[in-house]
Design a protein around this motif. Structure first.
Motif, short mmCIF file in Angstrom:
data_model
loop_
_atom_site.label_atom_id
_atom_site.label_comp_id
_atom_site.label_asym_id
_atom_site.label_seq_id
_atom_site.Cartn_x
_atom_site.Cartn_y
_atom_site.Cartn_z
N SER A 146 0.80 -1.19 -0.19
CA SER A 146 0.07 -0.20 0.00
C SER A 146 0.88 1.38 0.07
CB SER A 146 -1.11 -0.01 1.27
OG SER A 146 -0.19 0.01 2.28
N ASP A 147 2.15 1.27 0.69
CA ASP A 147 3.23 2.26 0.51
C ASP A 147 4.23 1.73 0.17
OD1 ASP A 147 5.18 4.23 1.08
OD2 ASP A 147 3.97 4.87 2.93
N LEU A 148 4.60 1.55 -1.16
CA LEU A 148 5.69 0.73 -1.68
C LEU A 148 7.18 1.44 -1.22
CD1 LEU A 148 6.63 -1.67 -3.43
CD2 LEU A 148 6.70 0.05 -5.42
N GLU A 167 9.17 3.11 -8.77
CA GLU A 167 8.45 2.10 -9.71
C GLU A 167 7.33 1.64 -8.98
OE1 GLU A 167 9.83 1.34 -12.72
OE2 GLU A 167 11.27 2.97 -12.18
N PRO A 168 6.47 1.03 -10.05
CA PRO A 168 5.17 0.38 -9.49
C PRO A 168 5.28 -1.04 -9.28
CG PRO A 168 4.97 0.73 -11.85
CD PRO A 168 6.28 1.55 -11.35
N HIS A 169 6.28 -1.77 -9.70
CA HIS A 169 6.65 -3.19 -9.57
C HIS A 169 7.87 -3.26 -9.32
CE1 HIS A 169 6.92 -7.38 -10.32
NE2 HIS A 169 7.86 -7.17 -11.00
N VAL A 170 8.51 -4.09 -8.28
CA VAL A 170 9.87 -4.20 -7.96
C VAL A 170 10.23 -5.59 -7.59
CG1 VAL A 170 11.61 -3.22 -6.22
CG2 VAL A 170 10.08 -1.56 -7.02
N GLU A 171 11.15 -5.76 -8.25
CA GLU A 171 11.48 -7.48 -7.63
C GLU A 171 13.17 -7.68 -7.66
OE1 GLU A 171 11.66 -10.33 -11.57
OE2 GLU A 171 9.94 -9.24 -11.39
N VAL A 172 13.37 -8.51 -6.80
CA VAL A 172 14.79 -8.90 -6.24
C VAL A 172 15.01 -10.26 -6.56
CG1 VAL A 172 14.61 -8.99 -3.90
CG2 VAL A 172 16.57 -8.50 -4.75
N THR A 173 16.17 -10.79 -7.03
CA THR A 173 16.54 -12.37 -7.18
C THR A 173 17.17 -12.68 -5.89
OG1 THR A 173 16.20 -12.31 -9.61
CG2 THR A 173 17.41 -14.00 -8.52
N GLY A 193 19.99 -18.50 -4.57
CA GLY A 193 19.24 -19.49 -4.64
C GLY A 193 18.25 -19.25 -6.00
N GLY A 194 17.89 -18.06 -6.67
CA GLY A 194 17.05 -17.79 -7.60
C GLY A 194 15.74 -17.54 -7.50
N LEU A 195 15.19 -17.90 -6.20
CA LEU A 195 13.63 -17.13 -5.96
C LEU A 195 13.65 -15.96 -6.24
CD1 LEU A 195 10.90 -18.31 -5.11
CD2 LEU A 195 11.74 -17.73 -2.89
N ARG A 196 12.62 -15.33 -6.65
CA ARG A 196 12.37 -13.77 -6.53
C ARG A 196 11.45 -13.51 -5.72
NH1 ARG A 196 10.37 -12.53 -12.50
NH2 ARG A 196 9.48 -14.81 -12.09
N LEU A 197 11.66 -12.20 -5.00
CA LEU A 197 10.70 -11.62 -4.33
C LEU A 197 10.28 -10.17 -5.02
CD1 LEU A 197 9.04 -11.51 -1.55
CD2 LEU A 197 11.05 -10.50 -0.44
N ALA A 198 8.78 -10.01 -5.17
CA ALA A 198 8.45 -8.84 -5.84
C ALA A 198 7.28 -8.33 -4.98
CB ALA A 198 8.01 -9.25 -7.08
N TRP A 199 7.02 -6.92 -5.38
CA TRP A 199 6.00 -5.97 -4.72
C TRP A 199 5.69 -5.20 -6.10
CZ3 TRP A 199 11.24 -6.58 -3.19
CH2 TRP A 199 11.46 -7.06 -1.88
#
Length: 130
Positions: free
Chosen positions: A13-15, A36-42, A45-51
């Motif tokens: 709600s508040d990036l 940004e409206p979409h942010v992700e980090v790898t 181990g390769g799993l991505r976490l995104a907001w």
């Protein structure tokens, strides 16, 4: 092909505040991501976490509303040892983020603590007590 877990997506709600929380936990998120409206980090181990912002989610799901009735998921961050669990929890709370359960010695020989990110997602800190 069998589907494989590739990304965990969270709605913010508040990036900028949410990204500040995860930066304080040690994730490498550039300051420019705040706009940004979409942010992700790898992650290792390769799993991505995104907001995503609420507006992004509503752009393809106009009826989306935040879940109600309690939390159904949590993220867990492994710490090097019990002292790091205590230190990270204290640092996060001192930085103004919400502590939920102060560090304790949990069953299974672990040191545990729980924070909440700015949208209420439970974020566990844990380490083997040994």
């Amino acid at each position: 092909m069998t589907p494989q877990l590739d990304m965990i997506g969270l709605v913010a709600s508040d990036l900028p505040r949410t990204l500040a929380f995860y930066r304080a936990l040690g994730l490498d998120l550039p300051a420019s991501a705040d706009a940004e409206p979409h942010v992700e980090v790898t992650l290792p181990g390769g799993l991505r976490l995104a907001w995503d912002t609420v507006d992004v989610i509503r752009s393809f799901d106009p009826g989306w509303a935040p879940p109600t009735g309690g939390h159904r998921a949590a993220l867990a961050f492994r710490c090097a040892d019990a002292a790091e669990v205590d230190a990270v929890y204290a640092r996060m709370v001192d930085a103004g983020f919400a502590g939920h359960l102060a560090p304790w010695d949990a069953v299974r020989g672990q040191r545990y603590a729980v924070l909440h990110d700015p949208d209420g997602t439970a974020v566990d800190l844990f380490a083997d007590a040994g």
